[in-house]
Motif scaffolding. Structure first.
Motif, PDB file in Angstrom:
ATOM      1  N   ALA A  77      15.030   3.788   2.087  1.00 60.55           N
ATOM      2  CA  ALA A  77      13.630   4.211   2.174  1.00 60.55           C
ATOM      3  C   ALA A  77      13.289   5.091   0.985  1.00 60.55           C
ATOM      4  O   ALA A  77      14.119   5.874   0.520  1.00 60.55           O
ATOM      5  CB  ALA A  77      13.399   4.960   3.477  1.00 60.55           C
ATOM      6  N   LYS A  78      12.066   4.915   0.471  1.00 63.57           N
ATOM      7  CA  LYS A  78      11.565   5.771  -0.597  1.00 63.57           C
ATOM      8  C   LYS A  78      11.028   7.067   0.004  1.00 63.57           C
ATOM      9  O   LYS A  78      10.478   7.017   1.104  1.00 63.57           O
ATOM     10  CB  LYS A  78      10.408   5.095  -1.332  1.00 63.57           C
ATOM     11  N   PRO A  79      11.061   8.177  -0.668  1.00 66.21           N
ATOM     12  CA  PRO A  79      11.781   8.425  -1.911  1.00 66.21           C
ATOM     13  C   PRO A  79      13.289   8.385  -1.655  1.00 66.21           C
ATOM     14  O   PRO A  79      13.737   8.713  -0.550  1.00 66.21           O
ATOM     15  CB  PRO A  79      11.357   9.835  -2.305  1.00 66.21           C
ATOM     16  N   LEU A  80      14.059   7.976  -2.674  1.00 61.92           N
ATOM     17  CA  LEU A  80      15.491   7.844  -2.446  1.00 61.92           C
ATOM     18  C   LEU A  80      16.282   8.773  -3.361  1.00 61.92           C
ATOM     19  O   LEU A  80      15.768   9.246  -4.365  1.00 61.92           O
ATOM     20  CB  LEU A  80      15.927   6.393  -2.644  1.00 61.92           C
ATOM     21  N   GLY A 109       8.418   1.822   1.254  1.00 58.82           N
ATOM     22  CA  GLY A 109       7.727   3.094   1.420  1.00 58.82           C
ATOM     23  C   GLY A 109       7.734   3.520   2.871  1.00 58.82           C
ATOM     24  O   GLY A 109       7.446   4.659   3.198  1.00 58.82           O
ATOM     25  N   LEU A 112      13.877   4.799 -12.548  1.00 60.34           N
ATOM     26  CA  LEU A 112      15.084   4.543 -11.743  1.00 60.34           C
ATOM     27  C   LEU A 112      16.093   3.734 -12.567  1.00 60.34           C
ATOM     28  O   LEU A 112      17.301   4.030 -12.567  1.00 60.34           O
ATOM     29  CB  LEU A 112      14.699   3.796 -10.463  1.00 60.34           C
ATOM     30  N   MET A 167       5.362  10.067  -3.923  1.00 59.62           N
ATOM     31  CA  MET A 167       6.508  10.989  -3.849  1.00 59.62           C
ATOM     32  C   MET A 167       7.748  10.376  -4.485  1.00 59.62           C
ATOM     33  O   MET A 167       8.549  11.076  -5.122  1.00 59.62           O
ATOM     34  CB  MET A 167       6.774  11.385  -2.399  1.00 59.62           C
ATOM     35  N   ALA A 168       7.904   9.052  -4.323  1.00 56.85           N
ATOM     36  CA  ALA A 168       9.064   8.376  -4.909  1.00 56.85           C
ATOM     37  C   ALA A 168       9.008   8.462  -6.439  1.00 56.85           C
ATOM     38  O   ALA A 168      10.026   8.710  -7.090  1.00 56.85           O
ATOM     39  CB  ALA A 168       9.110   6.917  -4.463  1.00 56.85           C
ATOM     40  N   THR A 169       7.803   8.273  -6.999  1.00 60.43           N
ATOM     41  CA  THR A 169       7.676   8.348  -8.456  1.00 60.43           C
ATOM     42  C   THR A 169       7.900   9.776  -8.943  1.00 60.43           C
ATOM     43  O   THR A 169       8.595   9.992  -9.948  1.00 60.43           O
ATOM     44  CB  THR A 169       6.284   7.825  -8.897  1.00 60.43           C
ATOM     45  N   SER A 194      -0.012   6.356   4.305  1.00 60.64           N
ATOM     46  CA  SER A 194       1.313   6.994   4.291  1.00 60.64           C
ATOM     47  C   SER A 194       2.246   6.257   3.326  1.00 60.64           C
ATOM     48  O   SER A 194       3.062   6.861   2.635  1.00 60.64           O
ATOM     49  CB  SER A 194       1.913   7.057   5.698  1.00 60.64           C
ATOM     50  N   HIS A 195       2.080   4.927   3.256  1.00 57.48           N
ATOM     51  CA  HIS A 195       2.868   4.119   2.313  1.00 57.48           C
ATOM     52  C   HIS A 195       2.555   4.550   0.877  1.00 57.48           C
ATOM     53  O   HIS A 195       3.457   4.722   0.047  1.00 57.48           O
ATOM     54  CB  HIS A 195       2.529   2.644   2.520  1.00 57.48           C
ATOM     55  N   LYS A 245       4.070   7.906   0.095  1.00 52.79           N
ATOM     56  CA  LYS A 245       5.517   7.782  -0.158  1.00 52.79           C
ATOM     57  C   LYS A 245       5.787   7.223  -1.552  1.00 52.79           C
ATOM     58  O   LYS A 245       6.751   7.619  -2.211  1.00 52.79           O
ATOM     59  CB  LYS A 245       6.171   6.898   0.905  1.00 52.79           C
ATOM     60  N   ASN A 246       4.956   6.290  -1.995  1.00 52.04           N
ATOM     61  CA  ASN A 246       5.133   5.758  -3.354  1.00 52.04           C
ATOM     62  C   ASN A 246       4.921   6.850  -4.398  1.00 52.04           C
ATOM     63  O   ASN A 246       5.651   6.928  -5.389  1.00 52.04           O
ATOM     64  CB  ASN A 246       4.154   4.602  -3.608  1.00 52.04           C
ATOM     65  N   SER A 294       9.696  11.994  -7.503  1.00 53.91           N
ATOM     66  CA  SER A 294      11.125  12.255  -7.309  1.00 53.91           C
ATOM     67  C   SER A 294      11.961  11.673  -8.459  1.00 53.91           C
ATOM     68  O   SER A 294      12.840  12.340  -9.014  1.00 53.91           O
ATOM     69  CB  SER A 294      11.567  11.660  -5.969  1.00 53.91           C
ATOM     70  N   GLU A 295      11.656  10.409  -8.836  1.00 52.63           N
ATOM     71  CA  GLU A 295      12.422   9.784  -9.930  1.00 52.63           C
ATOM     72  C   GLU A 295      12.122  10.444 -11.274  1.00 52.63           C
ATOM     73  O   GLU A 295      12.996  10.570 -12.128  1.00 52.63           O
ATOM     74  CB  GLU A 295      12.118   8.284 -10.015  1.00 52.63           C
ATOM     75  N   GLY A 348       9.544   4.141   6.571  1.00 54.90           N
ATOM     76  CA  GLY A 348      10.848   4.666   6.961  1.00 54.90           C
ATOM     77  C   GLY A 348      11.514   3.889   8.056  1.00 54.90           C
ATOM     78  O   GLY A 348      12.686   4.103   8.345  1.00 54.90           O
ATOM     79  N   PHE A 405       8.002   4.397 -11.302  1.00 59.40           N
ATOM     80  CA  PHE A 405       9.119   4.620 -10.382  1.00 59.40           C
ATOM     81  C   PHE A 405      10.313   3.754 -10.770  1.00 59.40           C
ATOM     82  O   PHE A 405      11.442   4.230 -10.938  1.00 59.40           O
ATOM     83  CB  PHE A 405       8.675   4.313  -8.942  1.00 59.40           C
TER      84      PHE A 405
END
Lengths: 126, 220
Positions: free
Chosen positions: A99-102, A80, A16, B30-32, B23-24, B27-28, B34-35, A82, A12
């Motif tokens: 907040a992630k995802p950004l 992570g 980024l 999904m963040a990866t 959930s954390h 989200k991690n 997404s990037e 919100g 990530f």
């Protein structure tokens, strides 16, 4: 503008940093609070973008350590979660949150806001 | 119904904490994703300006990353499903190894307790009749305390074995200064509800959670 990204989610934060560099922003990344302390000891940064929850040195304590090493840096917290209720960052007026995802455009806007004290829309590379 | 009033409340708090941790993690993931997708888009946009800049190998690696992250996310969702179903029946026949697997998976979602090593068990996998949700809670607290003692880079070995007085989940590799998990009133409630025994061998650095074969019989 020099930016240091700190997050234990290695892919990530690496991707980024690459995306910021593509957009002309000088960005380095490290994967732990301890590495961040080492990096800031030897290099100056305008903004540190850091994850709140990391193994070892977490974001909140890391900010305190970095502030004691070098003054004038701005901090943007990533999480992570919100909810802003997750943050316990003390002098909140000096910090920014995302907040992630950004969205990269949101991050760039907040980077400019942090450094220049005003918002500027993020540039789209496309 | 639990033999320890209030223990169900502890279980509910555990389920809430576990859901937050999961959930954390999602989200991690999904963040990866997404990037990674964003970087692919950036590289394609740059190549549209100058086709010589296209690096198919790099694009392939980024595509693989998305597949890997989706697999990671799928495993986290499976974990959530197992945790959610642990509350289906207050008392049930439980595969203790499976409980250790679920709680270890939850621990791995936490940044500071990823160094969990499972010890192979001898013989058949022990099954006991117990309260699955509360057992997960007790084991999670034990792992949490263990990793706070050894640090985020530390290693805790977890083994399951059948003994004369029940089934034992042993956490090995604790440092000399480890004080156990006895001080919390919640642990006491869980211990009573599960009719469990908690023993700390300071010299060996081992914490043992000993559970009866049958909760119904232990309460009788």
């Amino acid at each position: 503008m020099r930016v240091l990204l700190v997050d234990d989610e290695k892919k990530f934060v690496s991707f980024l940093a690459t995306r910021l560099r593509i957009r002309g922003i000088s960005a380095d990344c490290v994967f732990s609070g301890e590495e961040a302390v080492e990096r800031v000891s030897s290099s100056g940064y305008d903004v540190v973008v850091l994850d709140v929850k990391m193994p070892g040195l977490g974001g909140i304590e890391l900010r305190r350590r970095l502030e004691s090493l070098r003054s004038g840096m701005k901090f943007i917290f990533l999480t992570g979660h919100g909810s802003t209720g997750d943050f316990e960052v003390g002098s909140a007026e000096a910090s920014f949150y995302l907040a992630k995802p950004l969205k990269i455009e949101d991050l760039i806007a907040v980077l400019h806001q942090a450094v220049e004290g005003r918002a500027r829309p993020g540039e789209d590379v496309r | 119904m639990s033999a320890a009033p209030g223990a169900e409340g502890e279980g509910l708090v555990f389920l809430g904490k576990a859901t937050a941790v999961i959930s954390h993690s999602i989200k991690n993931v999904m963040a990866t994703v997404s990037e990674t997708a964003g970087l692919i888009g950036d590289l394609v946009a740059l190549a549209e300006r100058d086709p010589r800049r296209i690096d198919l190998k790099e694009l392939g690696v980024l595509g693989e990353t998305i597949v890997e992250e989706i697999q990671r996310g799928f495993q986290v969702v499976q974990l959530l499903n197992k945790l959610a179903h642990s509350g289906d029946q207050p008392v049930a026949d439980v595969d203790v190894e499976e409980v250790v697997t679920v709680v270890s998976g939850l621990g791995r979602c936490l940044a500071y307790c990823s160094g969990i090593t499972r010890l192979p068990s001898a013989g058949e996998r022990p099954r006991i009749r117990t309260q699955p949700l509360l057992l997960q809670d007790l084991l999670y607290r034990a792992l949490d305390a263990a990793f706070r003692a050894v640090g985020p880079d530390g290693e805790i070995k977890v083994g399951v074995e059948r003994g004369a007085d029940g089934v034992c989940v042993a956490l090995q590799g604790l440092p000399a200064g480890f004080r156990g998990i006895f001080e919390s009133p919640g642990v006491e409630l869980l211990k009573q509800a599960l009719c469990a025994r908690i023993a700390l061998d300071k010299d060996a650095g081992v914490l043992r959670l000993v559970l009866p074969e049958s909760l119904d019989e232990a309460r009788a």
